[in-house]
Design a protein around this motif. Structure first.
Motif, PDB file in Angstrom:
ATOM      1  N   TRP A 135      37.002   8.697  26.335  1.00 18.46           N
ATOM      2  CA  TRP A 135      36.257   8.893  27.584  1.00 18.46           C
ATOM      3  C   TRP A 135      37.225   9.159  28.721  1.00 18.46           C
ATOM      4  O   TRP A 135      38.175   8.415  28.934  1.00 18.46           O
ATOM      5  N   ALA A 136      36.985  10.241  29.456  1.00 17.33           N
ATOM      6  CA  ALA A 136      37.791  10.599  30.624  1.00 17.33           C
ATOM      7  C   ALA A 136      37.007  10.236  31.875  1.00 17.33           C
ATOM      8  O   ALA A 136      36.018  10.891  32.208  1.00 17.33           O
ATOM      9  N   THR A 184      41.303   8.200  34.453  1.00 20.54           N
ATOM     10  CA  THR A 184      41.707   7.165  33.515  1.00 20.54           C
ATOM     11  C   THR A 184      41.088   7.486  32.166  1.00 20.54           C
ATOM     12  O   THR A 184      39.899   7.802  32.087  1.00 20.54           O
ATOM     13  N   TYR A 185      41.891   7.410  31.100  1.00 23.42           N
ATOM     14  CA  TYR A 185      41.396   7.698  29.755  1.00 23.42           C
ATOM     15  C   TYR A 185      41.205   6.399  28.992  1.00 23.42           C
ATOM     16  O   TYR A 185      42.082   5.537  28.965  1.00 23.42           O
ATOM     17  N   TYR A 186      40.034   6.272  28.383  1.00 26.61           N
ATOM     18  CA  TYR A 186      39.703   5.082  27.603  1.00 26.61           C
ATOM     19  C   TYR A 186      39.391   5.480  26.167  1.00 26.61           C
ATOM     20  O   TYR A 186      38.782   6.527  25.923  1.00 26.61           O
ATOM     21  N   GLY A 246      32.514  11.867  34.411  1.00 24.87           N
ATOM     22  CA  GLY A 246      33.306  11.597  33.213  1.00 24.87           C
ATOM     23  C   GLY A 246      32.830  12.394  32.006  1.00 24.87           C
ATOM     24  O   GLY A 246      31.640  12.598  31.806  1.00 24.87           O
ATOM     25  N   ARG A 247      33.773  12.833  31.170  1.00 24.96           N
ATOM     26  CA  ARG A 247      33.447  13.481  29.908  1.00 24.96           C
ATOM     27  C   ARG A 247      33.801  12.543  28.764  1.00 24.96           C
ATOM     28  O   ARG A 247      34.775  11.799  28.839  1.00 24.96           O
ATOM     29  N   ALA A 281      26.863  12.498  26.479  1.00 24.67           N
ATOM     30  CA  ALA A 281      27.394  11.467  27.372  1.00 24.67           C
ATOM     31  C   ALA A 281      26.876  11.736  28.777  1.00 24.67           C
ATOM     32  O   ALA A 281      26.798  12.892  29.211  1.00 24.67           O
ATOM     33  N   ASN A 282      26.489  10.678  29.458  1.00 25.51           N
ATOM     34  CA  ASN A 282      26.067  10.818  30.848  1.00 25.51           C
ATOM     35  C   ASN A 282      26.353   9.519  31.581  1.00 25.51           C
ATOM     36  O   ASN A 282      27.074   8.663  31.078  1.00 25.51           O
TER      37      ASN A 282
END
Length: 770
Positions: free
Chosen positions: A326-327, A343-345, A314-315, A282-283
């Motif tokens: 996704w954080a 925010t967490y998705y 984000g991680r 992830a980037n």
């Protein structure tokens, strides 16, 4: 346990809904994914108002630490308000909220979960200089009851200072702590491995930069690191048996740092191993799956294709069923010592019904033709996240179905100043200017405006019932006028000038070249500029004078020879750049009385400058030969600048929709966003910022002199309300002046000859550019 992909059950493809902090509010958005293999749905899993420290995932649960009731950084942190929240991802129910009961003198750093569901929290105790005094490891039961607390300071005994940045517990209860440490003058990254009792097993160092730790599907812990300013990136296992690094895998050599990563390949926010042994990455571009054997790359989705504004810190955690947690953490950077607004998705494949709806919407958009879509062009380094979020919001909510597609010019700071900027200029010159343009400071705005590249925005303001001049800082907007037309609009801004002690600047409110020369003569034994070289002083004197030297806004190029001669003669009195050598910091020079003036942003908060100069400060503009008869004292020479300036192409076929988007950037939501780089145009947002600043400092009376702070606010308001000019920067003219000035500074040519050459070259350039 940040190894999450084995622990999750497959979640069937039913319509999940988002929840608020109590798990009740429903708010689901479906986005069209043009670039991804599949259509995905983004669900806000958790978006609490509180500040959050760190998260961890175990089985189908999300754990995170937050501060109850604390929503801004202005609140004093009280560990009695620290909580651990556990959320069931399948139904979004909050399982528990429990207090952490961490002593007030400790700072929460990181957390993780072991395979039995025990919760581990790492804290740090620091002194008033933020030097670490102790490190503690807390263990809580799966139900949130405290099991033990232990100082693990002996593990750090070889180091003087330490800041933990990442933390993992493996299946055997061993802890892996990524920390930056100092020993003497040396500062480096180390990985410390402790046993279940908190005792040091070994540590690994000699690593240039470590980004984060992660685990594979078998629980093996890895580090992700880089060298040579990010040009070499690698990962390596941390081997318990050899007590060192295992096999090192060069990520760069495997082709992972390519344009496949959405043209932002310089940053990787997280890595994970999948069950098929592929590497999940992830980037800032999106989420990808990389086959390490045949080096093929699969795009799961990009953030833009989901109409989501990504963030570089984000991680993303892969879950079974092609789902991703996704954080998104827009505040706090990579320092776990500060809480963040996270925010967490949950990103999951769309249901059959959602796919059908998305495809129907896509067909409707295609039937409207190319006229329905717009392009937003920007140089990669300059777009702030709130503006990117506004683009995504427009795409989700615009009833006409028209979309804004983002075109990025350049992917790094180097690209922005050279190839990225050149590509943008070529697009503008060739008639391919984006519908909406995010103007970089280096763009020749004045020249392009005269060429008719940009649309005059005043008619759109007048036709917009939601726009009221009384609500906005009118003088700032009108500073961007050319021939009484507004071709660009700053969304936020700042004001640049010069800063010095009130005693030194007593009697000077503004100055032309004669005035600053008199000031320099008054203090012959002190430096008045931080970079007192010929080229450095030349640059300072050009800041507010470029438009007075060469002006084409009237339709003809005019040139002020006498002004340029004064500037060159004044700069000539200083040392040549090649002979200048002073490694002292600005703070050291001021303390030793060798530096009288600094240059920079004029702040509403002057605490830094008060500390630097040791007394009340005054602000003064750059030297200028003002041709503005209405200039107010204390306003001449101050430069309005912005990294958030937007314009509309005169060739756009959707100008009304373009203004509709730009007007959304003038709303309270954007203008009050702390991520915007500058002061708001909206007066109410500016007043609120000043009020919040004063309230924050009122809590610290032992450190802040509120009277001096209020005096500074009044000075700031006077300058802010009367500033009237931007720097009409033109790189070509700037380069011509500096290039030819060298011949005068070196004694090869007279100042008159050099100015004549500059005038001729500038005249040819302006004529050809028209």
């Amino acid at each position: 346990m940040k190894r999450v992909f084995l622990a999750f059950l497959i979640i069937t493809s039913f319509a999940l809904v988002s929840c608020d902090r109590n798990g009740t509010e429903e708010n689901e958005n479906t986005q069209i994914s043009d670039l991804a293999t599949d259509i995905y749905t983004v669900i806000t899993l958790a978006a609490p108002d509180e500040l959050i420290y760190d998260e961890s995932i175990f089985q189908n649960h999300l754990y995170y630490i937050y501060y109850q009731g604390i929503t801004t950084y202005s609140h004093p942190i009280d560990n009695r308000q620290a909580m651990i929240r556990k959320i069931d991802i399948t139904d979004h129910a909050v399982i528990f909220d429990i207090p952490l009961a961490i002593p007030a003198e400790q700072t929460i750093q990181l957390m993780d979960i072991d395979e039995d569901g025990n919760i581990y929290v790492l804290t740090r105790q620091v002194d008033e200089r933020w030097e670490c005094l102790d490190i503690y490891l807390y263990q809580f039961t799966p139900d949130g009851e405290i099991a033990r607390a232990k100082s693990i300071l002996p593990a750090f005994v070889e180091f003087d200072n330490y800041t933990p940045l990442d933390f993992i517990i493996d299946d055997d209860g061993n802890g892996y702590i990524l920390s930056y440490v100092s020993s003497g003058n040396e500062f480096r990254a180390v990985i410390l491995v402790i046993d279940p009792d908190g005792d040091l097993l070994f540590y690994v160092d000699d690593i240039r930069y470590v980004g984060f730790l992660f685990q594979d599907t078998k629980g093996q812990v890895y580090l992700y690191a880089s060298e040579n300013r990010g040009h070499i990136r690698y990962m390596a296992a941390i081997d318990l048996h050899t007590q060192g690094l295992g096999e090192i895998t060069d990520i760069t050599a495997h082709g992972m740092m390519t344009d496949n990563f959405g043209n932002v390949s310089s940053h990787i926010s997280s890595l994970s191993y999948l069950e098929n042994k592929n590497l999940f990455t992830a980037n800032r571009g999106g989420v990808y799956e990389h086959n390490m054997e045949d080096e093929t790359l699969k795009t799961w989705f990009t953030w833009r294709s989901l109409d989501v504004a990504f963030d570089e810190t984000g991680r993303a955690y892969p879950l079974l069923g092609n789902q991703v947690l996704w954080a998104d953490r827009p505040h706090g950077g990579g320092d776990p010592g500060y809480p963040k607004h996270i925010t967490y998705y949950l990103v999951r494949p769309a249901t059959a019904e959602e796919i059908a709806t998305a495809e129907e919407r896509k067909r409707e958009i295609e039937e409207q033709g190319d006229n329905s879509n717009m392009t937003f062009g920007y140089l990669g380094w300059y777009m702030s996240k709130p503006i990117l979020e506004a683009v995504m919001t427009f795409n989700r909510t615009n009833p006409s179905g028209s979309r804004i597609e983002i075109k990025q010019y350049g992917s790094s700071f180097t690209d922005i100043t050279e190839p990225g900027l050149l590509e943008l200029q070529l697009d503008i010159a060739s008639g391919k200017c984006p519908d909406i343009l995010f103007l970089p400071p280096d763009l020749s705005y004045g020249l392009f405006a005269q060429q008719g590249v940009f649309e005059n925005l005043y008619p759109y303001m007048e036709a917009d019932d939601s726009f009221d001049w009384m609500d906005y800082q009118e003088n700032i907007i009108r500073a961007y006028e050319i021939d009484e037309q507004l071709f660009a609009l700053p969304i936020v801004y700042h004001i640049e000038g010069m800063i010095g002690s009130a005693t030194v600047l007593d009697g000077f409110s503004d100055w032309d070249m004669d005035g600053i020369e008199a000031f320099a003569n008054r203090f012959p034994d002190s430096q008045i500029f931080y970079q007192p070289t010929q080229m450095g002083v030349l640059d300072i004197c050009l800041k507010a004078n470029t438009r007075h030297i060469a002006d084409w806004s009237s339709g003809e190029s005019t040139f002020n020879r006498s002004l340029l001669i004064k500037i060159l003669e004044f700069a000539h009195r200083y040392t040549s750049d090649s002979r200048y050598s002073d490694n002292r910091s600005m703070e050291e020079r001021v303390a030793e009385g060798d530096l009288l003036l600094a240059q920079g942003m004029i702040p509403m908060d002057n605490t830094y400058w008060l500390d630097l100069f040791g007394e009340q400060v005054s602000y003064i503009g750059f030297p200028t030969e003002s041709n503005n008869d209405t200039a107010v004292i204390n306003a001449a020479g101050f430069i309005i600048n912005s990294y958030n300036v937007v314009a509309v192409s005169s060739q756009s076929r959707n100008k009304d929709a373009a203004w509709q988007f730009i007007s959304s950037l003038l709303t309270k939501e954007i203008q009050s966003d702390g991520n915007m780089n500058g002061y708001p145009l909206l007066k109410s947002s500016m007043n609120e910022s000043i009020t919040l600043m004063r309230e924050r400092y009122a809590l610290l009376p032992e450190f802040i002199d509120i009277t001096l702070l209020d005096e500074n606010v009044n000075m700031f308001r006077e300058i802010n309300d009367n500033a009237y000019q931007i720097r009409l920067f033109d790189r070509q003219i700037d380069d011509i002046i500096k290039e030819e000035a060298g011949a005068y500074f070196s004694g090869q040519k007279s100042v008159e000859d050099v100015v004549a050459i500059i005038e001729n070259r500038v005249g040819i350039y302006v004529k050809e550019a028209r």
